[in-house]
Design a protein around this motif. Structure first.
Motif, PDB file in Angstrom:
ATOM      1  N   THR A 101       0.838  -1.197   0.000  1.00 34.57           N
ATOM      2  CA  THR A 101       0.000   0.000   0.000  1.00 34.57           C
ATOM      3  C   THR A 101       0.871   1.244   0.000  1.00 34.57           C
ATOM      4  O   THR A 101       2.106   1.147  -0.082  1.00 34.57           O
ATOM      5  N   LEU A 102       0.226   2.423   0.056  1.00 31.06           N
ATOM      6  CA  LEU A 102       0.980   3.662  -0.042  1.00 31.06           C
ATOM      7  C   LEU A 102       1.988   3.753   1.092  1.00 31.06           C
ATOM      8  O   LEU A 102       1.734   3.263   2.198  1.00 31.06           O
ATOM      9  N   GLY A 103       3.132   4.319   0.793  1.00 31.52           N
ATOM     10  CA  GLY A 103       4.209   4.399   1.769  1.00 31.52           C
ATOM     11  C   GLY A 103       5.258   3.312   1.562  1.00 31.52           C
ATOM     12  O   GLY A 103       6.392   3.448   2.012  1.00 31.52           O
ATOM     13  N   PRO A 117      -5.393  12.862   9.282  1.00 32.63           N
ATOM     14  CA  PRO A 117      -4.312  11.901   9.025  1.00 32.63           C
ATOM     15  C   PRO A 117      -4.618  10.943   7.874  1.00 32.63           C
ATOM     16  O   PRO A 117      -4.765   9.743   8.102  1.00 32.63           O
ATOM     17  N   HIS A 118      -4.729  11.441   6.665  1.00 35.26           N
ATOM     18  CA  HIS A 118      -4.964  10.642   5.453  1.00 35.26           C
ATOM     19  C   HIS A 118      -6.113   9.645   5.677  1.00 35.26           C
ATOM     20  O   HIS A 118      -5.919   8.420   5.602  1.00 35.26           O
ATOM     21  N   LEU A 119      -7.294  10.199   5.906  1.00 38.28           N
ATOM     22  CA  LEU A 119      -8.475   9.379   6.221  1.00 38.28           C
ATOM     23  C   LEU A 119      -9.354   9.094   5.003  1.00 38.28           C
ATOM     24  O   LEU A 119     -10.410   8.479   5.147  1.00 38.28           O
ATOM     25  N   GLY A 120      -8.942   9.556   3.821  1.00 32.52           N
ATOM     26  CA  GLY A 120      -9.812   9.481   2.627  1.00 32.52           C
ATOM     27  C   GLY A 120     -10.643   8.219   2.499  1.00 32.52           C
ATOM     28  O   GLY A 120     -11.857   8.273   2.349  1.00 32.52           O
ATOM     29  N   SER A 121     -10.005   7.068   2.555  1.00 34.37           N
ATOM     30  CA  SER A 121     -10.748   5.817   2.355  1.00 34.37           C
ATOM     31  C   SER A 121     -10.985   5.071   3.665  1.00 34.37           C
ATOM     32  O   SER A 121     -11.355   3.897   3.657  1.00 34.37           O
ATOM     33  N   ALA A 122     -10.781   5.771   4.794  1.00 36.67           N
ATOM     34  CA  ALA A 122     -10.764   5.072   6.086  1.00 36.67           C
ATOM     35  C   ALA A 122     -12.163   4.789   6.645  1.00 36.67           C
ATOM     36  O   ALA A 122     -12.555   5.311   7.689  1.00 36.67           O
ATOM     37  N   THR A 130     -15.200   0.229   3.212  1.00 34.60           N
ATOM     38  CA  THR A 130     -14.366   0.624   2.069  1.00 34.60           C
ATOM     39  C   THR A 130     -13.038  -0.125   2.091  1.00 34.60           C
ATOM     40  O   THR A 130     -12.600  -0.676   1.076  1.00 34.60           O
ATOM     41  N   ARG A 131     -12.421  -0.169   3.259  1.00 36.33           N
ATOM     42  CA  ARG A 131     -11.121  -0.834   3.351  1.00 36.33           C
ATOM     43  C   ARG A 131     -11.266  -2.338   3.089  1.00 36.33           C
ATOM     44  O   ARG A 131     -10.379  -2.963   2.506  1.00 36.33           O
ATOM     45  N   GLU A 132     -12.398  -2.915   3.509  1.00 42.14           N
ATOM     46  CA  GLU A 132     -12.605  -4.344   3.219  1.00 42.14           C
ATOM     47  C   GLU A 132     -12.786  -4.554   1.711  1.00 42.14           C
ATOM     48  O   GLU A 132     -12.253  -5.521   1.146  1.00 42.14           O
ATOM     49  N   ALA A 133     -13.499  -3.638   1.073  1.00 43.71           N
ATOM     50  CA  ALA A 133     -13.697  -3.754  -0.386  1.00 43.71           C
ATOM     51  C   ALA A 133     -12.365  -3.577  -1.119  1.00 43.71           C
ATOM     52  O   ALA A 133     -12.092  -4.251  -2.118  1.00 43.71           O
ATOM     53  N   MET A 134     -11.539  -2.673  -0.622  1.00 46.20           N
ATOM     54  CA  MET A 134     -10.211  -2.479  -1.231  1.00 46.20           C
ATOM     55  C   MET A 134      -9.375  -3.747  -1.092  1.00 46.20           C
ATOM     56  O   MET A 134      -8.701  -4.184  -2.036  1.00 46.20           O
ATOM     57  N   GLY A 135      -9.430  -4.348   0.100  1.00 43.16           N
ATOM     58  CA  GLY A 135      -8.676  -5.582   0.340  1.00 43.16           C
ATOM     59  C   GLY A 135      -9.133  -6.695  -0.578  1.00 43.16           C
ATOM     60  O   GLY A 135      -8.318  -7.429  -1.163  1.00 43.16           O
ATOM     61  N   VAL A 179     -13.870   1.459  -5.662  1.00 44.88           N
ATOM     62  CA  VAL A 179     -14.446   1.070  -4.366  1.00 44.88           C
ATOM     63  C   VAL A 179     -14.255   2.138  -3.288  1.00 44.88           C
ATOM     64  O   VAL A 179     -14.958   2.113  -2.272  1.00 44.88           O
ATOM     65  N   LEU A 180     -13.306   3.052  -3.488  1.00 43.64           N
ATOM     66  CA  LEU A 180     -13.093   4.083  -2.468  1.00 43.64           C
ATOM     67  C   LEU A 180     -13.536   5.463  -2.922  1.00 43.64           C
ATOM     68  O   LEU A 180     -13.337   6.450  -2.215  1.00 43.64           O
ATOM     69  N   THR A 181     -14.148   5.551  -4.097  1.00 48.00           N
ATOM     70  CA  THR A 181     -14.526   6.861  -4.639  1.00 48.00           C
ATOM     71  C   THR A 181     -15.483   7.608  -3.699  1.00 48.00           C
ATOM     72  O   THR A 181     -15.256   8.770  -3.361  1.00 48.00           O
ATOM     73  N   PHE A 220      -3.047  -1.855  -2.457  1.00 50.83           N
ATOM     74  CA  PHE A 220      -4.275  -1.529  -1.730  1.00 50.83           C
ATOM     75  C   PHE A 220      -4.403  -0.012  -1.752  1.00 50.83           C
ATOM     76  O   PHE A 220      -3.651   0.687  -1.082  1.00 50.83           O
ATOM     77  N   GLY A 221      -5.313   0.517  -2.573  1.00 51.69           N
ATOM     78  CA  GLY A 221      -5.447   1.968  -2.739  1.00 51.69           C
ATOM     79  C   GLY A 221      -5.534   2.295  -4.211  1.00 51.69           C
ATOM     80  O   GLY A 221      -5.103   1.501  -5.059  1.00 51.69           O
ATOM     81  N   VAL A 222      -6.105   3.466  -4.496  1.00 54.38           N
ATOM     82  CA  VAL A 222      -6.206   3.845  -5.911  1.00 54.38           C
ATOM     83  C   VAL A 222      -4.927   4.529  -6.384  1.00 54.38           C
ATOM     84  O   VAL A 222      -4.471   4.313  -7.501  1.00 54.38           O
ATOM     85  N   GLY A 223      -4.322   5.349  -5.520  1.00 51.40           N
ATOM     86  CA  GLY A 223      -3.085   6.038  -5.889  1.00 51.40           C
ATOM     87  C   GLY A 223      -1.931   5.053  -5.895  1.00 51.40           C
ATOM     88  O   GLY A 223      -1.866   4.172  -5.036  1.00 51.40           O
ATOM     89  N   PHE A 224      -1.036   5.184  -6.869  1.00 47.28           N
ATOM     90  CA  PHE A 224       0.070   4.205  -6.922  1.00 47.28           C
ATOM     91  C   PHE A 224       1.405   4.889  -7.182  1.00 47.28           C
ATOM     92  O   PHE A 224       2.307   4.316  -7.783  1.00 47.28           O
ATOM     93  N   ALA A 273      -5.767  14.456  -2.287  1.00 47.65           N
ATOM     94  CA  ALA A 273      -5.104  13.638  -3.306  1.00 47.65           C
ATOM     95  C   ALA A 273      -3.761  13.129  -2.806  1.00 47.65           C
ATOM     96  O   ALA A 273      -3.677  12.052  -2.199  1.00 47.65           O
ATOM     97  N   ARG A 274      -2.710  13.872  -3.081  1.00 44.52           N
ATOM     98  CA  ARG A 274      -1.376  13.548  -2.590  1.00 44.52           C
ATOM     99  C   ARG A 274      -0.686  14.859  -2.247  1.00 44.52           C
ATOM    100  O   ARG A 274      -0.861  15.868  -2.945  1.00 44.52           O
ATOM    101  N   GLY A 275       0.145  14.825  -1.211  1.00 45.00           N
ATOM    102  CA  GLY A 275       0.803  16.031  -0.746  1.00 45.00           C
ATOM    103  C   GLY A 275       1.709  16.665  -1.784  1.00 45.00           C
ATOM    104  O   GLY A 275       1.826  17.887  -1.854  1.00 45.00           O
TER     105      GLY A 275
HETATM  106  C1  DGY Z   1      -5.549   5.856  -2.092  1.00 45.98           C
HETATM  107  O1  DGY Z   1      -6.223   4.852  -2.262  1.00 45.98           O
HETATM  108  O2  DGY Z   1      -4.718   6.245  -2.890  1.00 45.98           O
HETATM  109  C2  DGY Z   1      -5.815   6.619  -0.858  1.00 45.98           C
HETATM  110  O3  DGY Z   1      -4.971   7.696  -0.710  1.00 45.98           O
HETATM  111  C3  DGY Z   1      -5.804   5.730   0.345  1.00 45.98           C
HETATM  112  O4  DGY Z   1      -6.798   6.211   1.167  1.00 45.98           O
END
Ligand code: DGY
Length: 318
Positions: free
Chosen positions: A51-53, A281-286, A290-295, A99-101, A74-78, A235-237
Motif C-alpha cells: 500500500t501507499l508508503g 491523518p490521510h483518512l480518505g478511504s478510512a 471501504t477498506r474491506e472492499a479495497m482488500g 471502491v473508495l470513490t 491496496f489503494g487507488v493512488g500508486f 489527493a497527494r501532498g
Molecule cells: C488511495 O487509495 O490512494 C488513498 O490515498 C488511500 O486512502
C-alpha cells in the motif's frame, strides 16, 4: 501454495481471505517498506499485497533474483510504485479504483465543511475549556451552500465531489482537467489552473500524485485564490508546493483542509500552529466497508495473476 507478503496489518476480512488462498506473511508494522525492504520482499515472495508508503522505486526493482510476479496495491493512488520499472521486470501491478470513490469524496466534503465553518478550531475551543458561550459574532465562518467549487482533476473522485457539491449544496461547479470530460451534471471546464484558482470559492485537489502533477499547485497558483477561499487537498501532498501553501496560509487570506502531506506522516510544525487549517491523518478511504472492499479487490487481482488470468485492475497490460 504461493507465498504472499502483506506489508501491513490489513482488515481482518482481507487477512482471512488471503490466508485461505496463500501462504501469508504479515509485516505487522504501520510504516512503509524502505526501498531496501521492498527489494528484499521482491526477492522473497511470489506476490505482495502492499500500500501507499511502501517504496517500490526503480532501485527496488533493480535487485537481482526477483521471485515476485505480482504486486497488488491496496489503494487507488500508486505513486509509491514505479510501474514502468515493474513492467520492465515483468512484475504485474494492480490498484483498487472505484471502491473508495464515495468514501474519499465524502471526506472531501468533511474537509470543506470543517474548514469553511471552522469546526476544528471550534472543537479545540470546547475541549480547552475556553468557550464562554454563544454570542452573535463568535467564530464566524464562511457559508458553503451555493458557492462556486473548483475541482482540480475531474476523474472518478473529482466527479463524485462535484456531484455532492452540486446536488447536495447547490454549488456551481468549475473544473480543470487536462483532457475534456463529459459529465452529466452542470459543470464548466476552465482552460487553465490559474483561471480556476481565481474564480473558485472552494478549490479541491483530486489529481493523482507524482510525475507531471508534482507541485502542480505552486505559489503562483495559490496566490490566485480569492480572499476567504477554501483550499482542500485529498489527493497527494506532492501535488502542492507545501512550503508555498504554508506561506499563503500564514498570511491568513485563505484557509485549508488537508488530508495528505508531502512527507507523510511528517506534518510541518509551521502548519500545525495555524488555526486556519484543518489537518486530518490521510483518512480518505478510512471506512471499514471501504477498506474491506479495497482488500478484496486487491486480492481478486492477486488471485487472477495466480490463476494466469488477466488482472481486472491491471496498471500495465501486455
Ligand atoms: C488511495 O487509495 O490512494 C488513498 O490515498 C488511500 O486512502
Amino acid at each position: 501454495m504461493k507465498t504472499l507478503l502483506l506489508t501491513r496489518r490489513f482488515p481482518d476480512a482481507t487477512i482471512a481471505a488471503a490466508q485461505a488462498l496463500f501462504d501469508v506473511t504479515i509485516r505487522d508494522r504501520t510504516d512503509g517498506l524502505s526501498v531496501e525492504d521492498a527489494a528484499t520482499a521482491l526477492q522473497s515472495f511470489d506476490a505482495i499485497l502492499c500500500t501507499l508508503g511502501d517504496r517500490f522505486s526503480d532501485m527496488a526493482f533493480a535487485v537481482p533474483d526477483k521471485r515476485c510476479g505480482m504486486i497488488g496495491s491496496f489503494g487507488v493512488g500508486f505513486n509509491h510504485i514505479d510501474v514502468a520499472a515493474a513492467q520492465a521486470a515483468g512484475i504485474h501491478v494492480s490498484n483498487t479504483p472505484d471502491v473508495l470513490t464515495d468514501a474519499t469524496a465524502d471526506l472531501a466534503m468533511t474537509l470543506i465543511l470543517m474548514t469553511a465553518r471552522r469546526a476544528g478550531e471550534g472543537e479545540r475551543l470546547v475541549r480547552s475549556g475556553g468557550w464562554d458561550g454563544w454570542h452573535p459574532t463568535q467564530m464566524l465562518g464562511t457559508h458553503v451552500t451555493g458557492k462556486r467549487i473548483g475541482i482540480i482533476g475531474m476523474g472518478r473522485i473529482g466527479q463524485a465531489v462535484a456531484r455532492r457539491a452540486h446536488f447536495g449544496f447547490g454549488m456551481k461547479v468549475i473544473y480543470f482537467n487536462r483532457s475534456p470530460k463529459d459529465v452529466d451534471f452542470p459543470a464548466r471546464q476552465v482552460d487553465d489552473l490559474h483561471g480556476l484558482m481565481s474564480q473558485a470559492d472552494i478549490v479541491v485537489v483530486t489529481v493523482p500524485g507524482g510525475g507531471a502533477n508534482t507541485h502542480l499547485v505552486d505559489a503562483a497558483a495559490l496566490g490566485q485564490m480569492t480572499d476567504g477561499a477554501v483550499f482542500v487537498n485529498i489527493a497527494r501532498g506532492d501535488v502542492v508546493d507545501e512550503a508555498a501553501m504554508i506561506a499563503e496560509l500564514a498570511r491568513g487570506r485563505i484557509s485549508a483542509g488537508l488530508d495528505v502531506y508531502d512527507k507523510e506522516p511528517m506534518v510541518p510544525d509551521a502548519l500545525k500552529v495555524l488555526e486556519n487549517v484543518v489537518l486530518l491523518p490521510h483518512l480518505g478511504s478510512a471506512a471499514l466497508e471501504t477498506r474491506e472492499a479495497m482488500g478484496q479487490m486487491a486480492l481478486d487481482n492477486i488471485v487472477a495473476w495466480a490463476e494466469g488470468r488477466p488482472l481486472p485492475q491491471a496498471l500495465w497490460t501486455v
